[in-house]
Design a protein around this motif. Structure first.
Motif, PDB file in Angstrom:
ATOM      1  N   TYR A  10      -1.306   7.180  -3.326  1.00 30.14           N
ATOM      2  CA  TYR A  10      -1.833   6.368  -2.235  1.00 30.14           C
ATOM      3  C   TYR A  10      -0.994   6.489  -0.967  1.00 30.14           C
ATOM      4  O   TYR A  10      -1.498   6.810   0.116  1.00 30.14           O
ATOM      5  N   VAL A  11       0.309   6.256  -1.094  1.00 30.45           N
ATOM      6  CA  VAL A  11       1.181   6.280   0.087  1.00 30.45           C
ATOM      7  C   VAL A  11       1.323   7.699   0.629  1.00 30.45           C
ATOM      8  O   VAL A  11       1.224   7.930   1.841  1.00 30.45           O
ATOM      9  N   GLY A  12       1.550   8.666  -0.260  1.00 33.39           N
ATOM     10  CA  GLY A  12       1.775  10.028   0.187  1.00 33.39           C
ATOM     11  C   GLY A  12       0.575  10.641   0.881  1.00 33.39           C
ATOM     12  O   GLY A  12       0.710  11.276   1.933  1.00 33.39           O
ATOM     13  N   LEU A  13      -0.613  10.442   0.314  1.00 32.81           N
ATOM     14  CA  LEU A  13      -1.807  11.053   0.892  1.00 32.81           C
ATOM     15  C   LEU A  13      -2.148  10.440   2.240  1.00 32.81           C
ATOM     16  O   LEU A  13      -2.495  11.149   3.194  1.00 32.81           O
ATOM     17  N   VAL A  14      -2.047   9.121   2.352  1.00 34.91           N
ATOM     18  CA  VAL A  14      -2.326   8.466   3.635  1.00 34.91           C
ATOM     19  C   VAL A  14      -1.290   8.879   4.677  1.00 34.91           C
ATOM     20  O   VAL A  14      -1.641   9.235   5.808  1.00 34.91           O
ATOM     21  N   THR A  15      -0.011   8.863   4.296  1.00 36.05           N
ATOM     22  CA  THR A  15       1.057   9.228   5.242  1.00 36.05           C
ATOM     23  C   THR A  15       0.901  10.670   5.719  1.00 36.05           C
ATOM     24  O   THR A  15       0.943  10.948   6.925  1.00 36.05           O
ATOM     25  N   GLY A  16       0.709  11.583   4.785  1.00 37.05           N
ATOM     26  CA  GLY A  16       0.581  12.987   5.150  1.00 37.05           C
ATOM     27  C   GLY A  16      -0.621  13.260   6.024  1.00 37.05           C
ATOM     28  O   GLY A  16      -0.533  14.004   7.018  1.00 37.05           O
ATOM     29  N   GLU A 155       6.968   1.852   3.606  1.00 36.53           N
ATOM     30  CA  GLU A 155       5.579   1.756   4.084  1.00 36.53           C
ATOM     31  C   GLU A 155       5.123   0.297   4.046  1.00 36.53           C
ATOM     32  O   GLU A 155       5.567  -0.486   3.210  1.00 36.53           O
ATOM     33  N   PHE A 156       4.214  -0.030   4.982  1.00 36.36           N
ATOM     34  CA  PHE A 156       3.610  -1.354   5.039  1.00 36.36           C
ATOM     35  C   PHE A 156       2.096  -1.187   5.168  1.00 36.36           C
ATOM     36  O   PHE A 156       1.493  -1.613   6.149  1.00 36.36           O
ATOM     37  N   LEU A 157       1.504  -0.549   4.182  1.00 36.74           N
ATOM     38  CA  LEU A 157       0.080  -0.233   4.216  1.00 36.74           C
ATOM     39  C   LEU A 157      -0.693  -1.173   3.299  1.00 36.74           C
ATOM     40  O   LEU A 157      -0.313  -1.362   2.140  1.00 36.74           O
ATOM     41  N   LYS A 158      -1.771  -1.728   3.806  1.00 37.70           N
ATOM     42  CA  LYS A 158      -2.667  -2.544   2.982  1.00 37.70           C
ATOM     43  C   LYS A 158      -3.764  -1.656   2.428  1.00 37.70           C
ATOM     44  O   LYS A 158      -4.430  -0.945   3.194  1.00 37.70           O
ATOM     45  N   GLU A 159      -3.975  -1.693   1.130  1.00 39.34           N
ATOM     46  CA  GLU A 159      -5.094  -0.941   0.560  1.00 39.34           C
ATOM     47  C   GLU A 159      -6.393  -1.467   1.160  1.00 39.34           C
ATOM     48  O   GLU A 159      -6.599  -2.656   1.300  1.00 39.34           O
ATOM     49  N   GLY A 160      -7.258  -0.530   1.519  1.00 37.74           N
ATOM     50  CA  GLY A 160      -8.505  -0.896   2.174  1.00 37.74           C
ATOM     51  C   GLY A 160      -8.417  -0.842   3.684  1.00 37.74           C
ATOM     52  O   GLY A 160      -9.438  -0.839   4.369  1.00 37.74           O
TER      53      GLY A 160
END
Length: 457
Positions: A10-16, A155-160
């Motif tokens: 989740y974190v890696g794919l969104v960040t990249g 990271e400070f990402l909310k799913e969705g």
């Protein structure tokens, strides 16, 4: 800039993907060949709104690629993001094997200065461990002359809403060492994140351990607000208060605010449960007890049973012959994440009490089938008692249902046709775990309604 992302979860794919969209050349590494094949074929292994189009456009532009080639990944990126999983270990601590394996590979193959970024949520002191592992590998190679610096960039990402959160961050936390290599690393990180600071400065620079701690502290604070409101909601049911009125009353205080004050069936997902356990474990390792956070975790575990307790109080402990419509499976809307989802607790209780469940979720059905196969490994025959509706037809779950149970606040559930709902059901009863409806409106429609903390006398 040339960026390597280690881990395409989740974190890696969104960040990249988001960094590629800013014009960087991003190499995404994963040791899972199946996942890499899916990505190279245009598929997305997770559900996140807007991510599929963003991946496709950046792959087409030649800025984003996926591979299992470790040596090539280390050679590519001047900045190496470690974004692998840190699942909870048996004692509740974060399992660091994947983070340290990634660090070891960097040490084995690097041939120039590298900024190594801990993007995964990791315990305080992880940067020191990562640094030691990389240095160990360099020493084995006789390349102690090679320089690197380990940075914490949580990271400070909310799913969705992860893409939006990444592209419009409210803060960027960077923890760097206060030495020559650390200052060079900070300069590269500032250059990478410069597009986000044009309107105003969003970067918060601090020491590495403070940055590592900040992520846990943020999630702990939010989880505390949720559990606090859930305890108040349970008390509101007893004293005859309406928790929604209370929420508005206290949320209007600027010292408190409205965020994360909604009562419900408890928090789930990949972050809060894992991080609260890990922070409690960190405290134990340092001889301290975090009494508030231990209570936060206990309250949340109990709250996941709130809905089924209401169901059993209404219908009795034996649910054989009864059918329940269930709206919402994922732990929150706009994701298919079933990790620590309250729906799993609800389904477990209903099926083991003999009930039949007809479930709906716009996205998470396939993931639910997978996790329930594990949850019911001791009694797989019970899975015959659950069926699933088509993603676009939540109303079909209501046919001859003894009650409707709402677990996830998907938008599709917010404004149902109450006349049709009542006509389809065997008995018009709703157990609302997300307080989507007004109790007075439900009573006026002739529906028996139980929310969380909304059953005022």
């Amino acid at each position: 800039m040339n960026i390597t992302i280690i881990g395409t979860g989740y974190v890696g794919l969104v960040t990249g993907t988001c960094l590629a969209d800013l014009g960087n050349h991003v190499f995404c590494l994963d040791v899972d060949a199946r996942k890499v094949d899916i990505l190279n074929q245009g598929g997305i292994p997770i559900y996140e709104p807007g991510l599929d189009d963003l991946v496709a456009s950046n792959v087409e532009a030649g800025r984003l690629g996926f591979s299992t080639d470790i040596e090539a990944s280390v050679a590519h990126g001047d900045i190496q993001f470690i974004a692998v999983g840190t699942p909870p270990d048996e004692d509740g601590s974060a399992d660091m094997q994947y983070v340290l394996a990634a660090a070891r590979n960097i040490g084995r193959y690097m041939n120039s200065f590298k900024v190594v970024v801990d993007k995964s949520t990791v315990p305080v002191g992880t940067a020191d461990r990562v640094k030691a592992v990389i240095q160990e590998e360099l020493d084995k190679r006789g390349r102690a002359d090679l320089r690197f610096s380990v940075v914490s960039n949580p990271e400070f990402l909310k799913e969705g809403a992860a893409v939006e959160d990444f592209m419009r961050p409210d803060r960027i936390v960077i923890g760097c060492a206060d030495d020559e290599d650390g200052r060079e690393a900070l300069a590269q990180m500032r250059k990478l994140y410069a597009p986000f600071n044009r309107n105003h400065e969003r970067t918060r620079v601090m020491d590495v351990r403070s940055a590592e701690f900040t992520k846990y502290a943020a999630n702990a604070m939010l989880a505390t607000r949720i559990s606090f409101m859930n305890e108040l909601a349970n008390l509101a049911d007893r004293v005859g208060a309406d928790i929604e009125a209370v929420r508005q009353g206290i949320g209007s205080d600027p010292r408190i605010g409205y965020s994360f004050l909604y009562a419900g069936t408890g928090y789930g997902g990949s972050c809060f449960p894992k991080d609260i356990k890990a922070l409690n474990r960190i405290a134990q390792d340092y001889g301290q007890t975090l009494r508030v956070l231990e209570s936060v975790e206990a309250v949340n575990n109990d709250q996941k049973h709130a809905l089924t307790n209401k169901v059993l109080a209404h219908f009795g402990n034996d649910l054989k012959g009864r059918t329940f419509a269930l709206w919402g499976l994922a732990f929150k809307p706009n994701t298919d994440d079933m990790r620590e989802a309250p729906s799993r607790v609800v389904i477990d209780a209903l099926l083991r009490a003999g009930a039949r469940v007809v479930a709906h979720d716009p996205i998470a059905v396939e993931e639910t089938r997978r996790v329930l196969a594990l949850d019911f490994a001791d009694a797989p025959e019970l899975l015959e008692q659950i069926s699933y509706c088509a993603p676009k037809d939540p109303m079909s779950a209501l046919t001859d249902a003894d009650a409707l149970i709402i677990v996830t606040e998907w938008k599709a559930y917010r404004s149902p046709n109450l006349t049709k709902l009542k006509a389809m059901m065997k008995s018009p009863v709703i157990f609302d775990g997300r307080n989507l409806y007004e109790p007075a409106a439900m009573r006026a429609a002739g529906i028996v309604y139980q929310g969380i903390g909304r059953n005022s006398r």
